[in-house]
Scaffold this motif. Structure first.
Motif, short mmCIF file in Angstrom:
data_model
loop_
_atom_site.label_atom_id
_atom_site.label_comp_id
_atom_site.label_asym_id
_atom_site.label_seq_id
_atom_site.Cartn_x
_atom_site.Cartn_y
_atom_site.Cartn_z
N THR A 40 9.78 -14.13 4.57
CA THR A 40 9.98 -13.19 5.87
C THR A 40 11.37 -12.49 5.77
OG1 THR A 40 8.48 -14.39 7.28
CG2 THR A 40 10.06 -12.88 8.38
N PHE A 41 12.33 -13.31 5.39
CA PHE A 41 13.74 -12.45 5.08
C PHE A 41 13.58 -11.74 4.03
CE2 PHE A 41 18.00 -12.43 3.35
CZ PHE A 41 18.78 -12.32 4.56
N ALA A 42 13.08 -11.83 3.13
CA ALA A 42 12.81 -10.87 1.85
C ALA A 42 12.44 -9.81 2.45
CB ALA A 42 11.98 -11.65 0.62
N ASP A 43 11.28 -9.79 3.13
CA ASP A 43 10.59 -8.48 3.45
C ASP A 43 11.52 -7.88 4.31
OD1 ASP A 43 8.08 -9.13 2.36
OD2 ASP A 43 7.14 -9.84 4.10
N PHE A 44 12.40 -8.33 5.25
CA PHE A 44 13.27 -7.66 6.18
C PHE A 44 14.32 -6.97 5.32
CE2 PHE A 44 17.61 -8.15 7.80
CZ PHE A 44 17.48 -7.11 8.62
N TYR A 45 14.84 -8.00 4.53
CA TYR A 45 15.96 -7.48 3.40
C TYR A 45 15.31 -6.21 2.67
CZ TYR A 45 19.37 -7.88 -0.33
OH TYR A 45 20.41 -7.43 -0.88
N ASN A 46 14.14 -6.30 2.07
CA ASN A 46 13.78 -5.08 1.14
C ASN A 46 13.67 -4.05 2.01
OD1 ASN A 46 13.20 -4.17 -1.36
ND2 ASN A 46 11.02 -4.27 -0.99
N SER A 47 13.24 -4.15 3.42
CA SER A 47 12.97 -2.92 4.37
C SER A 47 14.31 -2.02 4.46
CB SER A 47 12.49 -3.37 5.58
OG SER A 47 13.39 -3.83 6.61
N MET A 48 15.55 -2.73 4.40
CA MET A 48 16.63 -2.15 4.50
C MET A 48 17.15 -1.89 3.14
SD MET A 48 17.47 -2.38 7.82
CE MET A 48 19.28 -2.03 8.24
N TRP A 49 17.14 -2.67 2.14
CA TRP A 49 17.80 -2.27 0.78
C TRP A 49 17.07 -1.72 -0.13
CZ3 TRP A 49 20.64 -5.57 3.78
CH2 TRP A 49 22.00 -5.81 3.58
N ALA A 50 15.71 -1.40 0.05
CA ALA A 50 15.13 -0.73 -0.97
C ALA A 50 15.30 0.70 -1.02
CB ALA A 50 13.54 -0.60 -0.50
#
Length: 148
Positions: A40-50
């Protein structure tokens, strides 16, 4: 309703590497207990950093520079995904130098001489990461509120 996938700690770590380019130290522990939290954190992170208007590489360099500016040893770990996203040692140096200047000019900032130490560490890390050498951005926790 479809059944939710259950992740093992190893699968959560791999998911984080695939999504974020690294596994933050705390998630190496969290994923052992609750792999879904890491995913879940990785999905959030990727939504910002992609990649978007700014590339992932630039976003990671910005975050790393902020870590230099505020002398945050845990934030300079972003040099790793920056390099994995294609940042060169020269780009790490320039971003770290901007962070160093930030440390000298923000109100109550740590000052350029202190931020320089973090900028230098970022360049050292980038060189080791690019060379495939072992690296560490800070000592292992001692359970003393992060003071070392």
């Amino acid at each position: 309703m479809s059944e939710e996938k259950k992740y093992t700690p190893e699968e959560a770590n791999k998911y984080m590497v695939d999504s974020m380019l690294f596994v933050p130290r705390m998630f190496k522990v969290i994923n052992e207990v609750n792999p879904k939290a890491g995913v879940t954190f990785a999905d959030f992170y990727n939504s910002m950093w992609a990649d978007g208007a700014l590339s992932r590489k630039v976003k990671e360099l910005i975050f790393m520079a902020g870590g230099v500016g505020y002398c945050s040893p845990r934030c300079i770990v972003h040099v790793y995904p920056a390099v994995k996203a294609g940042a060169t040692v020269e780009e790490v140096f320039e971003a770290a130098a901007i962070g160093m200047m930030l440390g000298g000019f923000v109100p109550a900032g740590p000052g350029i001489p202190y931020a320089f130490e973090y900028a230098y560490k970022c360049v050292q890390l980038a060189q080791k990461i690019q060379a495939g050498e072992p690296w560490e951005y800070l000592p292992a926790p001692k359970w003393d509120h992060g003071v070392y």
